[in-house]
Design an enzyme around this catalytic site. Structure first.
Site, PDB file in Angstrom:
ATOM      1  N   GLY A  11       0.329   4.558  -1.023  1.00 35.69           N
ATOM      2  CA  GLY A  11       1.376   4.593  -2.069  1.00 35.69           C
ATOM      3  C   GLY A  11       1.911   5.969  -2.088  1.00 35.69           C
ATOM      4  CB  VAL A  24       8.772  20.480   8.845  1.00 37.04           C
ATOM      5  CG1 VAL A  24       9.893  20.921   9.612  1.00 37.04           C
ATOM      6  CG2 VAL A  24       8.588  19.007   9.084  1.00 37.04           C
ATOM      7  NE  ARG A  72      -0.164  -0.484  -0.146  1.00 40.69           N
ATOM      8  CZ  ARG A  72      -0.888   0.546  -0.632  1.00 40.69           C
ATOM      9  NH1 ARG A  72      -1.812   1.127   0.330  1.00 40.69           N
ATOM     10  NH2 ARG A  72      -0.660   1.328  -1.792  1.00 40.69           N
ATOM     11  CG  ASP A 103      -9.301   5.077  -0.125  1.00 41.04           C
ATOM     12  OD1 ASP A 103      -8.222   4.748  -0.242  1.00 41.04           O
ATOM     13  OD2 ASP A 103     -10.367   4.619  -0.600  1.00 41.04           O
ATOM     14  CB  THR A 125      -3.703   9.308  -3.899  1.00 41.82           C
ATOM     15  OG1 THR A 125      -3.927   8.445  -4.854  1.00 41.82           O
ATOM     16  CG2 THR A 125      -4.907  10.037  -3.668  1.00 41.82           C
ATOM     17  CG  ASP A 127      -4.857   6.104  -7.533  1.00 41.27           C
ATOM     18  OD1 ASP A 127      -4.160   5.925  -8.321  1.00 41.27           O
ATOM     19  OD2 ASP A 127      -4.988   5.287  -6.450  1.00 41.27           O
ATOM     20  CG  ASP A 129      -8.623   7.415  -5.193  1.00 44.02           C
ATOM     21  OD1 ASP A 129      -8.070   8.530  -4.476  1.00 44.02           O
ATOM     22  OD2 ASP A 129      -8.637   6.415  -5.089  1.00 44.02           O
ATOM     23  NE  ARG A 171      -7.562   2.877  -4.683  1.00 47.96           N
ATOM     24  CZ  ARG A 171      -7.704   3.042  -3.411  1.00 47.96           C
ATOM     25  NH1 ARG A 171      -7.216   2.286  -2.423  1.00 47.96           N
ATOM     26  NH2 ARG A 171      -8.364   4.085  -3.186  1.00 47.96           N
ATOM     27  CE  LYS A 214      -2.341   4.975 -44.293  1.00 49.27           C
ATOM     28  NZ  LYS A 214      -2.932   3.857 -45.174  1.00 49.27           N
ATOM     29  CG  HIS A 249       4.781   0.807  -9.345  1.00 51.79           C
ATOM     30  ND1 HIS A 249       4.295  -0.315  -9.772  1.00 51.79           N
ATOM     31  CD2 HIS A 249       4.127   1.122  -8.081  1.00 51.79           C
ATOM     32  CE1 HIS A 249       3.502  -0.551  -8.775  1.00 51.79           C
ATOM     33  NE2 HIS A 249       3.378  -0.046  -7.758  1.00 51.79           N
TER      34      HIS A 249
END
Length: 319
Positions: A11, A24, A72, A103, A125, A127, A129, A171, A214, A249
């Site tokens: 991702g 670079v 992927r 990962d 990422t 996430d 994670d 995720r 409220k 996304h």
């Protein structure tokens, strides 16, 4: 090493372009040729590789997404696919590879290193994670995107006196939900790392109603379940007019924050340094604002965990 490669995989995350730029230009500074591999590991298998120069990464530090694109690759999971990738790297004379991703991307780097081809992983990422680093590239930008969206949702929640369930990405990790919930004063934060207790959520909502509140905001991490399902559960259990917003996304896009740009630049440059020092099978990270590197095999075997003190604080402040 005189010739290195760089790719982005999995991702996309805001700040990946800043990391590419750092890789670079760091290589060129050290008189090392650098090759960009488009479309991740699939592009590697197909030989979608070209040499990059200073101008190749001009005017990209502020752009979201990834200049090298991402994809992927089921084929790269196979032994045959990995060997094809190594053959392409050898064909271009590339001696080391920098992999920017999560990962899954690191597992590919791990396989290449095991087969004798040196790789360094850069955690990119939203996430957050990945073990061994306090923050991953893209997390801060995604977090700010969520906070901005919740601020706007709270305006309409206030106007219509409604409860809103906001589903965020992450995720199987709850960092985005936890940080966003604490930053935006959410009444409840539901994350994969903690048991789901709908009764506690309802009780907190009812306590708020009793003191004249409220509207309410509930943050739900996608790893817990569907925001639509939780919206229906709350309506049935508490008889409250409830709406759901799935941010989706939109959280991946946008110009990276200053924090992500600086983090990406530091991590990308560090990855080049490690390869030039003869190291392989490592992941770069940041801990207590200091650059670190870890064995990628160890990192992949460590389960992600949340900041328990932060989670406790979120409970205390949402009384």
């Amino acid at each position: 090493m005189k010739r290195l490669g760089v790719l982005t995989s999995g991702g996309d995350a805001p700040g990946m372009n800043a990391a590419i730029r750092a890789v670079v230009r760091k290589c060129i500074y050290h008189n090392v040729e650098i090759f960009g591999i488009r479309n991740g590991y699939q592009g590697l298998i197909e030989g979608n590789i070209e040499q990059m120069d200073v101008g190749s990464v001009g005017d990209i530090i502020q752009r979201g997404g990834t200049k090298l694109y991402s994809a992927r690759s089921e084929e790269f999971r196979t032994e045959e696919g990995q060997q094809k990738g190594i053959s392409q790297l050898k064909r271009f004379g590339i001696e080391g590879l920098i992999v920017i991703g999560g990962d899954g991307s690191f597992r590919g780097a791990q396989k290449l290193t095991e087969k004798g081809f040196p790789c360094i992983g850069v955690p990119g990422t939203i996430d957050n994670d990945i073990a061994g680093t306090d923050f991953t590239i893209g997390f801060d930008t995604a977090l700010n995107t969520i906070i901005e969206a919740i601020d706007k949702i709270r305006d309409t929640a206030t106007s219509h006196e409604r409860t809103y369930v906001v589903e965020v990405m992450g995720r199987n990790a709850g960092d985005l939900a936890l940080w966003a919930g604490l930053a935006d004063g959410a009444e409840s934060i539901l994350i994969p790392e903690k048991p789901d207790d709908m009764e506690e959520v309802i009780a907190r909502l009812q306590r708020g109603i009793e003191r004249g509140k409220k509207h309410s905001i509930i943050i739900l991490a996608e790893g817990v379940g569907s925001g639509i399902d939780y919206c229906e559960k709350i309506q049935q259990a508490a008889n409250l007019e409830t709406r759901v917003t799935v941010l989706g996304h939109i959280q991946r896009g946008g110009s990276p924050t200053a924090q992500d740009r600086v983090l990406a630049s530091r991590l990308g440059a560090k990855a080049v340094d490690l390869l030039l020092e003869g190291k392989a099978g490592r992941m770069v990270g940041i801990q207590n604002n200091k650059l670190v590197d870890h064995d990628i095999n160890e990192i992949l075997n460590v389960q992600h965990s949340i900041d328990e003190d932060m989670y406790k604080l979120s409970k205390e402040l949402s009384i």
